[in-house]
Design a protein around this motif. Structure first.
Motif, mmCIF file in Angstrom:
data_model
loop_
_atom_site.group_PDB
_atom_site.id
_atom_site.type_symbol
_atom_site.label_atom_id
_atom_site.label_comp_id
_atom_site.label_asym_id
_atom_site.label_seq_id
_atom_site.Cartn_x
_atom_site.Cartn_y
_atom_site.Cartn_z
ATOM 1 N N MET A 1 0.847 -1.186 0.000
ATOM 2 C CA MET A 1 0.000 0.000 0.000
ATOM 3 C C MET A 1 0.882 1.236 0.000
ATOM 4 N N PRO A 2 0.673 2.173 -0.912
ATOM 5 C CA PRO A 2 1.535 3.345 -0.988
ATOM 6 C C PRO A 2 1.396 4.204 0.252
ATOM 7 N N GLY A 3 2.496 4.860 0.619
ATOM 8 C CA GLY A 3 2.463 5.759 1.761
ATOM 9 C C GLY A 3 2.742 7.173 1.292
ATOM 10 N N GLY A 4 3.049 8.055 2.239
ATOM 11 C CA GLY A 4 3.353 9.425 1.887
ATOM 12 C C GLY A 4 2.109 10.240 1.587
ATOM 13 N N ARG A 29 -10.110 2.283 -2.181
ATOM 14 C CA ARG A 29 -9.712 1.003 -2.783
ATOM 15 C C ARG A 29 -9.061 1.234 -4.137
ATOM 16 N N ARG A 30 -9.636 2.137 -4.934
ATOM 17 C CA ARG A 30 -9.077 2.410 -6.265
ATOM 18 C C ARG A 30 -7.712 3.080 -6.202
ATOM 19 N N LEU A 31 -7.497 3.831 -5.108
ATOM 20 C CA LEU A 31 -6.206 4.497 -4.933
ATOM 21 C C LEU A 31 -5.198 3.630 -4.178
ATOM 22 N N ASP A 32 -5.680 2.486 -3.650
ATOM 23 C CA ASP A 32 -4.860 1.640 -2.784
ATOM 24 C C ASP A 32 -4.358 2.436 -1.581
ATOM 25 N N ARG A 33 -5.311 3.165 -0.982
ATOM 26 C CA ARG A 33 -5.036 3.976 0.198
ATOM 27 C C ARG A 33 -6.005 3.590 1.308
#
Length: 252
Positions: A1-4, A29-33
């Motif tokens: 999952m991307p951070g920042g 979900r679409r942003l994987d956030r």
């Protein structure tokens, strides 16, 4: 999952998702956030009906710039954090707490004031202290406090210098819950008044009676639960080792 931090492209995707009436969870979900990231982003930038990706991105850049110019650099020579806390982490948590309160229906300034009161160790602040911490006008604080007092979410006390101090504690949430439940009583009474006027055998009267019965049941259930849960506020939590409070200690 991307951070920042969110990118400008991600903010544009959030705006498109809001335009399509997608729930926060689906946008996340679409942003994987995490859903909380999207919720916080939207609520602190105008809400779902006023969110604009370009304005949100510029606002975030301004906040980041203010933090860089006001927060001492880490490392040698950096000022120690009060109480050993990470100032940046505390600020991020306060934003999250404010966002959650806004999502529950509180106006932004009211949510900021309540967050400030909850996160100060003293649990109380004067109007001038709130204005200084939040960098807003005394009038903004006064308006927020008036609303919070009307909802039984804060109470005021006079200190030794005869200044009003605004206080939050667990007991206030109990009182606010009771007040909210009792606020339904007038609606219940009004609905049943309509039953008598419209006639007990009509569809409209049946509808109103069902509303009255539902709210009556909910209110009674909330009051019972609040009375039982109140005991939690007066019970010392167990320590990590499972030890209980010292013998003979008055829990009340």
């Amino acid at each position: 999952m991307p951070g920042g931090r969110l990118t400008q492209q991600e903010r544009q995707q959030i705006a498109l998702g809001l335009a399509d009436s997608l729930p926060y969870a689906e946008i996340a979900r679409r942003l994987d956030r995490p859903t909380s990231t999207v919720t916080r982003e939207v609520m602190r930038n105008g809400g779902p009906t006023s969110y604009r990706a370009d304005l949100a991105h510029r606002a975030t850049e301004r906040r980041a710039h203010r933090r860089r110019t006001t927060t001492p650099a880490r490392g040698a020579g950096a000022a120690p954090q009060r109480d050993g806390r990470d100032a940046e982490a505390v600020a991020e948590y306060e934003e999250t707490f404010t966002t959650v309160l806004m999502a529950s229906g509180l106006p932004k300034m009211t949510a900021r004031v309540l967050t400030c009161l909850f996160t100060t160790d003293a649990g109380s602040l004067s109007a001038s202290e709130l204005a200084q911490r939040l960098q807003v006008s005394p009038a903004s604080i006064s308006k927020a406090i008036t609303f919070l007092e009307s909802q039984s979410l804060v109470r005021r006390e006079r200190d030794e210098r005869r200044r009003d101090r605004y206080i939050v504690d667990g007991e206030l949430f109990y009182q606010a819950t009771i007040a909210s439940a009792r606020a339904n009583d007038q609606l219940v009474a009004t609905a049943r008044q309509g039953v008598a006027i419209l006639g007990p055998d009509t569809a409209a009267a049946n509808r109103l009676e069902n509303v009255a019965r539902f709210l009556d049941f909910i209110s009674e259930s909330i009051v019972r639960a609040a009375e039982q849960a109140r005991e939690v506020l007066h019970t010392a939590p167990e320590t990590a080792s499972g030890d209980t409070a010292e013998p003979g200690r008055d829990e009340g």
